[in-house]
Write a protein that holds these residues in place. Sequence first.
Motif, PDB file in Angstrom:
ATOM      1  N   SER A 160      10.335 -62.337 -53.557  1.00  0.00           N
ATOM      2  CA  SER A 160       9.350 -63.378 -53.888  1.00  0.00           C
ATOM      3  C   SER A 160       9.939 -64.775 -53.731  1.00  0.00           C
ATOM      4  CB  SER A 160       8.834 -63.165 -55.313  1.00  0.00           C
ATOM      5  OG  SER A 160       8.184 -61.922 -55.420  1.00  0.00           O
ATOM      6  N   ALA A 161      10.050 -65.202 -52.474  1.00  0.00           N
ATOM      7  CA  ALA A 161      10.450 -66.571 -52.158  1.00  0.00           C
ATOM      8  C   ALA A 161       9.598 -67.021 -50.981  1.00  0.00           C
ATOM      9  CB  ALA A 161      11.937 -66.640 -51.813  1.00  0.00           C
ATOM     10  N   TYR A 162       9.202 -68.311 -50.994  1.00  0.00           N
ATOM     11  CA  TYR A 162       8.224 -68.811 -50.010  1.00  0.00           C
ATOM     12  C   TYR A 162       8.689 -70.152 -49.437  1.00  0.00           C
ATOM     13  CZ  TYR A 162       5.269 -65.521 -52.596  1.00  0.00           C
ATOM     14  OH  TYR A 162       4.756 -64.409 -53.206  1.00  0.00           O
ATOM     15  N   PRO A 163       9.117 -70.233 -48.188  1.00  0.00           N
ATOM     16  CA  PRO A 163       9.378 -69.110 -47.277  1.00  0.00           C
ATOM     17  C   PRO A 163      10.677 -68.404 -47.631  1.00  0.00           C
ATOM     18  CG  PRO A 163       9.919 -71.169 -46.201  1.00  0.00           C
ATOM     19  CD  PRO A 163       9.326 -71.537 -47.533  1.00  0.00           C
ATOM     20  N   LEU A 164      10.845 -67.215 -47.075  1.00  0.00           N
ATOM     21  CA  LEU A 164      11.969 -66.347 -47.413  1.00  0.00           C
ATOM     22  C   LEU A 164      13.054 -66.428 -46.348  1.00  0.00           C
ATOM     23  CD1 LEU A 164      13.265 -64.007 -49.036  1.00  0.00           C
ATOM     24  CD2 LEU A 164      11.788 -62.447 -47.733  1.00  0.00           C
ATOM     25  N   ASP A 165      14.284 -66.732 -46.775  1.00  0.00           N
ATOM     26  CA  ASP A 165      15.411 -66.739 -45.857  1.00  0.00           C
ATOM     27  C   ASP A 165      15.790 -65.304 -45.473  1.00  0.00           C
ATOM     28  OD1 ASP A 165      15.613 -69.492 -45.894  1.00  0.00           O
ATOM     29  OD2 ASP A 165      17.043 -69.500 -47.570  1.00  0.00           O
ATOM     30  N   PRO A 166      16.141 -65.056 -44.219  1.00  0.00           N
ATOM     31  CA  PRO A 166      16.430 -63.688 -43.772  1.00  0.00           C
ATOM     32  C   PRO A 166      17.483 -62.968 -44.607  1.00  0.00           C
ATOM     33  CG  PRO A 166      16.218 -65.131 -41.880  1.00  0.00           C
ATOM     34  CD  PRO A 166      16.177 -66.021 -43.098  1.00  0.00           C
ATOM     35  N   GLU A 167      18.499 -63.699 -45.075  1.00  0.00           N
ATOM     36  CA  GLU A 167      19.567 -63.006 -45.811  1.00  0.00           C
ATOM     37  C   GLU A 167      19.111 -62.456 -47.152  1.00  0.00           C
ATOM     38  OE1 GLU A 167      20.511 -67.522 -46.388  1.00  0.00           O
ATOM     39  OE2 GLU A 167      19.582 -66.216 -44.882  1.00  0.00           O
ATOM     40  N   HIS A 168      17.905 -62.829 -47.586  1.00  0.00           N
ATOM     41  CA  HIS A 168      17.385 -62.324 -48.857  1.00  0.00           C
ATOM     42  C   HIS A 168      16.279 -61.283 -48.679  1.00  0.00           C
ATOM     43  CE1 HIS A 168      18.792 -66.494 -50.350  1.00  0.00           C
ATOM     44  NE2 HIS A 168      19.735 -65.592 -50.572  1.00  0.00           N
ATOM     45  N   VAL A 169      16.026 -60.867 -47.437  1.00  0.00           N
ATOM     46  CA  VAL A 169      14.959 -59.895 -47.171  1.00  0.00           C
ATOM     47  C   VAL A 169      15.338 -58.509 -47.681  1.00  0.00           C
ATOM     48  CG1 VAL A 169      13.699 -58.685 -45.352  1.00  0.00           C
ATOM     49  CG2 VAL A 169      14.007 -61.164 -45.221  1.00  0.00           C
ATOM     50  N   ASN A 170      16.564 -58.080 -47.377  1.00  0.00           N
ATOM     51  CA  ASN A 170      17.078 -56.776 -47.820  1.00  0.00           C
ATOM     52  C   ASN A 170      16.190 -55.613 -47.367  1.00  0.00           C
ATOM     53  OD1 ASN A 170      19.287 -57.980 -49.100  1.00  0.00           O
ATOM     54  ND2 ASN A 170      18.158 -58.255 -51.006  1.00  0.00           N
ATOM     55  N   LEU A 171      16.041 -55.477 -46.065  1.00  0.00           N
ATOM     56  CA  LEU A 171      15.244 -54.374 -45.529  1.00  0.00           C
ATOM     57  C   LEU A 171      15.816 -53.007 -45.899  1.00  0.00           C
ATOM     58  CD1 LEU A 171      14.224 -55.449 -41.900  1.00  0.00           C
ATOM     59  CD2 LEU A 171      12.779 -55.317 -43.935  1.00  0.00           C
ATOM     60  N   ARG A 172      17.108 -52.941 -46.186  1.00  0.00           N
ATOM     61  CA  ARG A 172      17.688 -51.643 -46.535  1.00  0.00           C
ATOM     62  C   ARG A 172      17.089 -51.063 -47.820  1.00  0.00           C
ATOM     63  NH1 ARG A 172      22.657 -54.022 -44.437  1.00  0.00           N
ATOM     64  NH2 ARG A 172      23.312 -52.856 -42.579  1.00  0.00           N
ATOM     65  N   VAL A 173      16.456 -51.914 -48.616  1.00  0.00           N
ATOM     66  CA  VAL A 173      15.781 -51.395 -49.819  1.00  0.00           C
ATOM     67  C   VAL A 173      14.664 -50.431 -49.429  1.00  0.00           C
ATOM     68  CG1 VAL A 173      14.424 -52.030 -51.867  1.00  0.00           C
ATOM     69  CG2 VAL A 173      16.408 -53.397 -51.213  1.00  0.00           C
ATOM     70  N   ILE A 174      14.096 -50.595 -48.249  1.00  0.00           N
ATOM     71  CA  ILE A 174      13.083 -49.636 -47.778  1.00  0.00           C
ATOM     72  C   ILE A 174      13.662 -48.234 -47.795  1.00  0.00           C
ATOM     73  CG2 ILE A 174      11.724 -48.890 -45.769  1.00  0.00           C
ATOM     74  CD1 ILE A 174      11.386 -51.862 -45.063  1.00  0.00           C
ATOM     75  N   LYS A 175      14.872 -48.068 -47.276  1.00  0.00           N
ATOM     76  CA  LYS A 175      15.527 -46.760 -47.280  1.00  0.00           C
ATOM     77  C   LYS A 175      15.843 -46.308 -48.701  1.00  0.00           C
ATOM     78  CE  LYS A 175      15.611 -46.105 -42.830  1.00  0.00           C
ATOM     79  NZ  LYS A 175      14.718 -45.084 -42.234  1.00  0.00           N
ATOM     80  N   THR A 176      16.264 -47.252 -49.548  1.00  0.00           N
ATOM     81  CA  THR A 176      16.530 -46.910 -50.953  1.00  0.00           C
ATOM     82  C   THR A 176      15.277 -46.373 -51.615  1.00  0.00           C
ATOM     83  OG1 THR A 176      18.239 -48.629 -51.083  1.00  0.00           O
ATOM     84  CG2 THR A 176      17.320 -47.825 -53.170  1.00  0.00           C
ATOM     85  N   PHE A 177      14.150 -47.042 -51.393  1.00  0.00           N
ATOM     86  CA  PHE A 177      12.874 -46.569 -51.945  1.00  0.00           C
ATOM     87  C   PHE A 177      12.484 -45.206 -51.365  1.00  0.00           C
ATOM     88  CE2 PHE A 177      11.013 -51.058 -52.990  1.00  0.00           C
ATOM     89  CZ  PHE A 177      11.694 -51.049 -54.205  1.00  0.00           C
ATOM     90  N   GLN A 178      12.685 -45.025 -50.064  1.00  0.00           N
ATOM     91  CA  GLN A 178      12.324 -43.747 -49.440  1.00  0.00           C
ATOM     92  C   GLN A 178      13.110 -42.591 -50.046  1.00  0.00           C
ATOM     93  OE1 GLN A 178      13.151 -44.901 -45.397  1.00  0.00           O
ATOM     94  NE2 GLN A 178      11.013 -45.364 -44.938  1.00  0.00           N
ATOM     95  N   GLU A 179      14.367 -42.846 -50.347  1.00  0.00           N
ATOM     96  CA  GLU A 179      15.203 -41.800 -50.947  1.00  0.00           C
ATOM     97  C   GLU A 179      14.848 -41.567 -52.408  1.00  0.00           C
ATOM     98  OE1 GLU A 179      19.112 -43.259 -50.242  1.00  0.00           O
ATOM     99  OE2 GLU A 179      19.014 -42.922 -48.068  1.00  0.00           O
ATOM    100  N   ALA A 180      14.518 -42.656 -53.133  1.00  0.00           N
ATOM    101  CA  ALA A 180      14.212 -42.530 -54.555  1.00  0.00           C
ATOM    102  C   ALA A 180      12.820 -41.960 -54.795  1.00  0.00           C
ATOM    103  CB  ALA A 180      14.343 -43.897 -55.234  1.00  0.00           C
ATOM    104  N   PHE A 181      11.885 -42.287 -53.889  1.00  0.00           N
ATOM    105  CA  PHE A 181      10.483 -41.882 -54.075  1.00  0.00           C
ATOM    106  C   PHE A 181       9.987 -41.186 -52.811  1.00  0.00           C
ATOM    107  CE2 PHE A 181      10.999 -46.270 -56.002  1.00  0.00           C
ATOM    108  CZ  PHE A 181      11.346 -45.804 -57.268  1.00  0.00           C
ATOM    109  N   PRO A 182      10.506 -39.992 -52.523  1.00  0.00           N
ATOM    110  CA  PRO A 182      10.213 -39.349 -51.232  1.00  0.00           C
ATOM    111  C   PRO A 182       8.779 -38.848 -51.090  1.00  0.00           C
ATOM    112  CG  PRO A 182      11.466 -37.864 -52.641  1.00  0.00           C
ATOM    113  CD  PRO A 182      11.431 -39.186 -53.352  1.00  0.00           C
TER     114      PRO A 182
END
Length: 350
Positions: A186-208
Amino acid sequence: MPLEFELCPGRPVGGNHPCFIIAEIGQNHQGDLETAKKMIRMAKDCGADCAKFQKSELEHRFIKRALDRPYTSKHSWGETYGDHKRHLEFSHDQYRELQRYATEIGIFFTASGMDEMAVEFLHEIGVPFFKVASADASNFPYLEKTARKGRPMVISGGMQSMDTMHRVYEIVKPINPNFCILQCTSAYPLDPEHVNLRVIKTFQEAFPDIPIGYSGHEGGIAISIAAVAMGAKVVERHVTLDKSWKGSDHLASLEPSELAELVRSIRLVEMAMGSPVKQFLPCEKGCYDKLGKSVVAKVHIPAGTVLSLDMLTVKVAEPHGFLPEEIFKLEGKTVTKEIQVDETLTEDAV
């Protein structure tokens, strides 16, 4: 495979279904109904699946002191924060009009219910799904009441910890299994280093057993496309007609050309994801016919010779014969006819 469910009538998400693309109009309509309609039309024309707004019942969302404080920002639409928010808030009748318009032109319509009374109204008008904004992901009483309405839910995880997102899952799942969680910062606009796309994989593993998506506030479209390549089944992006307009969200929003390109690129990436099976494809035949290599004779080989590896090599050859990976299997075999230098070894000759 992640859980699949129908987010909107006739539009499932999860599994191998196309990514569901939400054009978040929010309050970028500047408080003008006709501008809001233009933005709905823009979302439709660009290929988005859904046009989304933000609905508040202001006295239920904010305390009086917050509404009464002076608001001197360059983005202000009023002397107080309450005046500012009232300018941007559509009435119930205006929401019904926007919903009718979206239905007429053929795009799904919903809104983030920014408080419990807003959720009641959205439920009353029959939105296909509820969007839970990041600020309410940790609002557990709100989450439970919203889940009990029985409509599908899309929950953004901005400003939250992983422990909180586990709580979100544990609260919603037993009540309403038809929901997905979006990685969001939740930042507007969002700097790329704070996007953390790897959390998508974390969520996929935690909530399959639920689909995972992405809500982005970054500039451009590359990161959102990457989120789809990582398996995001829902993508939400703020949209605007003009980034130079007054309002804090416009710089983090996509203009029409960008939204259209995002949709096109997501569909292209989905097509390119293809099959997980690695195999020789018919479309590769032309290249193979021209450049594919075969086992050929390195030296002159008389008929009756027992083959050794030093007699063989691999080259582009005509006709094709034994594949390069089969060269070791030929060691110890006997040739049935004379093979000239650079001649292909074929099955009938071994």
